[in-house]
Write an enzyme that holds these catalytic residues in place. Structure first.
Site, PDB file in Angstrom:
ATOM      1  N   GLY A 698       1.002  -1.120  -0.186  1.00 30.55           N
ATOM      2  CA  GLY A 698       0.259   0.029   0.005  1.00 30.55           C
ATOM      3  C   GLY A 698       0.713   1.295  -0.181  1.00 30.55           C
ATOM      4  O   GLY A 698       1.864   1.360   0.544  1.00 30.55           O
ATOM      5  N   GLY A 700      -0.741   4.698   0.816  1.00 28.32           N
ATOM      6  CA  GLY A 700      -1.534   5.779   1.989  1.00 28.32           C
ATOM      7  C   GLY A 700      -0.797   6.208   2.846  1.00 28.32           C
ATOM      8  O   GLY A 700      -0.918   7.348   3.196  1.00 28.32           O
ATOM      9  N   GLU A 701       0.080   5.289   3.309  1.00 28.86           N
ATOM     10  CA  GLU A 701       0.584   5.602   4.732  1.00 28.86           C
ATOM     11  C   GLU A 701       2.289   5.969   4.725  1.00 28.86           C
ATOM     12  O   GLU A 701       2.724   6.683   5.193  1.00 28.86           O
ATOM     13  CB  GLU A 701       0.233   4.831   5.580  1.00 28.86           C
ATOM     14  CG  GLU A 701      -1.247   4.804   6.087  1.00 28.86           C
ATOM     15  CD  GLU A 701      -1.773   3.754   6.812  1.00 28.86           C
ATOM     16  OE1 GLU A 701      -1.826   3.956   7.960  1.00 28.86           O
ATOM     17  OE2 GLU A 701      -2.123   2.733   6.137  1.00 28.86           O
TER      18      GLU A 701
END
Length: 736
Positions: A698, A700-701
């Site tokens: 991922g 997003g972070e």
């Protein structure tokens, strides 16, 4: 020769396809790749893919969209394996249903957890269409190829579009495992390219697509007033006077759950705070009536926290140097420090922070007889269904949840207490209710990024980092466990790559609710860790990059096969890429500096270099060079968006965001007292993605944590002032 183990494995794979996928005609005449099990159980079609008679390919994204781009990237994975013409693809949010599995958006997990499943969905659909063509043309399946929603036979020159084949494909049995072949990355035509977000046009023209836009026929509007000191109870209120105001339909007290709610327990609960509901014919009337509401609060169960006092208590613990509990201990730490050429010792503290997402919480709930329908931009719609059934005492089969795009999440929409507030109100008045939180509600009743407090100590011998200590002073509600993200979780670096490490913890009482905030723990620990390593390098007279690379070493995977763990080759590669792009080591004018930060978070290896200038107390962040290894790129445009947005969000939080608590109540109420970064303050962000060949993780972070140390290390190099507290406004600096 096949073995019994091989046969069992093959049977398992065949059973997966038979059990999980099928091809069926929908009531509208289109074809769906669907869950056969769920369809049989529910009598409805829960489709991932629909191909209609016009050639339109509708692909459903199972996970919630809160700005991370999964409404585009997840359908792209299916479309790649399906060989669908992207121009014909329509992206839609999937309904909330058990056969879609874990429908949530958190932990940067949407892409990695759906990767295998969605590839197989697309490849299976492609195989069924090819088998339909082979049957129709009486040719071998092996002679067929696909491209842009078309099946082709090279020998005869024949071709047919998916829309021409879809009806016959509906009669094809689910393929055997051996006939479903996934593409190699080298054959990708769509993945890794820049694709415009499927919602971009609607966002640009202001079409109603967010949770706050949801409506239901006959609905009324509500606001819900809670005790300013978190956890207090409404004893009485001037309800008759409020009900007499223009536009007001009803006003009443809801018992709720007294005391500060615990985020960790909310996943399996339907708790919401006590308060006063005002129901009106429109939002304006409800909000206007709220100004005339007078409530007598019972503060017996309310928090008494004072954030300044909590910080002082934590500081005293850190200065005492006495940890009550060992969290980790490896090697001979005492000997490493006793024999070191030099040691460092520094205290880092970070304040509470609010999510402050642009779209405040809003939800529509209709409780009707033994059923309920919910329209929500929750990050965890999968948790609403059973919890709201328990709350209302109804069968879970009578719960319908519609997932709607959220205007920012960052972890705040992981809990669903606005849904349960609205359900209680709707059940009371017997009408669909649109409950709208104000911006002030959102900031006052958040699950905050925990304030965190570390005392870091390092030992350096022969220019190498050989010893590491971290004493953590962590807030705790139960005196036994640290509050959410207030403590520590094992990290690969430096704990798993240097020989002597000691992590200790002491708890102190804190009742302010805390919860996940973009890259939990990493978002604060990276600042302390990476700043302190820069401190040690400076003390040792060694270039920061050289010292950091030497500390990371060459172990390769710290935990072989675990993509969440540190891979030192990937770490070194992003550090080299970011520093090379930034021109690390170049001479800069007085008052200007470069700073480096690296962190592994959510399986993403990210390095960032910031260039800043400092004039008095004013800091300008000019440029940030970011190098990211998050494995296979799905949508390059979406990835760049997430990485750049993380940098901007990181500067914003680092600059001046701080939540103050007095007598259990939050002081800040809106963006005037809790500033977001403005466009002129935003740096230029240069993104480089590295193709390591690993499966996707991922995005997003993981790009947020390295930002604060990169900027603060740059400030030190520009002016010699070391920042050990966030936001940097605590130390007298402003981002301009």
């Amino acid at each position: 020769m096949s073995t019994s183990v091989d046969r069992k494995a093959n049977e398992g794979r065949r059973n997966f396809l038979k059990a999980s996928l099928g091809l069926a005609l929908t009531s509208s005449g289109s074809i769906s790749i669907m869950s056969a099990v769920a369809a049989e159980a529910s009598g409805t079609l829960n489709a991932y893919v629909e191909i209609d008679g016009d050639g339109k390919v509708t692909i459903f994204a199972p996970n919630p969209e809160v700005g991370q781009g999964v409404n585009t990237s997840l359908p792209m994975i299916v479309a790649e394996e399906l060989d669908a013409n992207w121009d014909d693809v329509v992206c839609k949010a999937a309904p909330v249903a058990p056969n879609y599995g874990a429908q949530f958006a958190g932990g940067s997990l949407s892409t990695p957890m759906r990767w295998d499943e969605l590839r197989k969905v697309g490849a299976t659909a492609r195989e069924m269409l090819c088998q339909a063509a082979a049957k129709q043309w009486k040719v071998a399946r092996s002679e067929l190829t696909t491209s842009k929603s078309t099946v082709m036979h090279s020998g005869s020159g024949r071709s047919a579009s998916y829309k021409e084949l879809v009806a016959n494909a509906a009669s094809i049995p689910v393929p055997e495992e051996s006939s479903v072949i996934l593409k190699s990355a080298s054959d990708y035509q769509l993945l890794g390219k820049r694709v415009v977000n499927a919602s971009a046009a609607d966002i640009v023209v202001g079409n109603p697509i967010f949770g706050i836009d949801a409506t239901a026929p006959g609905m009324v509007y509500a606001t819900y007033v809670k005790c300013p000191s978190i956890g207090g109870i409404a004893k009485s209120a001037n309800l008759d006077a409020v009900k007499a105001l223009p536009g007001v339909i009803d006003a009443f007290i809801l018992e709720g759950t007294p005391g500060a709610l615990d985020f960790g327990a909310l996943r399996n609960m339907h708790a919401f705070a006590p308060g006063v509901a005002i129901v009106a014919k429109d939002t304006w009337s409800a909000f206007t009536a709220r100004k005339s509401l007078t409530v007598e609060w019972d503060y017996a169960t309310a928090s008494k926290d004072d954030s300044n006092a909590l910080k002082a208590e934590a500081l005293a613990i850190l200065k005492s140097g006495a940890g009550e509990k060992d969290i980790e201990r490896t090697g001979d730490v005492d000997a490493a420090f006793a024999q070191a050429d030099l040691t460092g010792d520094a205290i880092y503290q970070m304040d509470f922070v609010s999510h402050a997402q642009l779209e405040p919480q809003g939800v529509v709930v209709e409780v009707k007889g033994n059923g309920v329908e919910v329209w929500s931009s929750s990050q965890t719609p999968v948790f609403i269904t059973q919890n709201i059934a328990n709350q209302l005492g109804i069968d879970v089969k009578n719960v319908t949840v519609h997932q709607i795009r959220g205007g920012g999440g960052f972890g705040r929409r992981l809990s669903n207490e606005p849904v349960f507030e609205a359900a209680a109100i709707s059940q009371r008045i017997g009408k669909p209710v649109k409950l709208q939180w104000s911006r002030e509600d959102d900031m006052a009743f958040d699950y905050y990024r925990s304030a965190t407090n570390y005392r870091l100590q390092g030992a350096v011998t022969d220019g190498k980092l050989v010893g590491w200590k971290n004493l953590i002073a962590a807030g705790s509600r139960d005196d036994e466990n640290p509050n959410y993200a207030a403590g520590y979780r094992p990290f690969d670096f430096p704990g798993k790559v240097i020989p002597n490490v000691a992590i200790e913890q002491t708890l102190f009482k804190s009742e302010t609710p805390t919860g996940p905030w973009r890259a939990p723990i990493s978002n604060v620990y990276a600042f302390a860790e990476q700043s302190f390593i820069a401190e040690l390098a400076h003390q040792a007279g060694i270039d920061h990059k050289t010292f950091l690379l030497d500390a990371i070493g060459n172990k390769g995977w710290i935990k072989e096969g675990d993509i969440q763990s540190l891979n030192t080759e990937r770490a070194r590669a992003v550090i080299e890429a970011a520093t090379n792009a930034a021109g690390w080591g170049r001479k800069l004018p007085e008052g200007r500096g470069l700073g480096l930060g690296f962190f592994l978070s959510h399986a993403g290896h990210i390095a960032e270099v910031a260039e800043v200038s400092v004039e008095g107390s004013n800091v300008t962040v000019h440029d940030v060079w970011l190098a990211a290894d998050v494995g296979q790129v799905v949508n390059l445009s979406g990835l760049e968006n997430q990485l750049q947005g993380s940098v901007v969000d990181g500067v914003s939080a680092m600059a001046a965001q701080s939540i103050t608590v007095k007598n259990g109540a939050v002081v800040e109420s809106n963006y005037d007292s809790y500033p977001l970064l403005r466009m002129p303050q935003s740096p230029r962000v240069h993104v480089q993605t590295l193709d390591s060949g690993y499966r996707p993780s991922g995005a997003g972070e993981p790009a947020l944590p390295p930002l604060a140390p990169a900027v603060c290390n740059a400030i030190f190099n520009a002016c010699g002032k070391r920042i050990r507290s966030l936001p940097i406004s605590n130390e007298g600096f402003n981002i301009v």
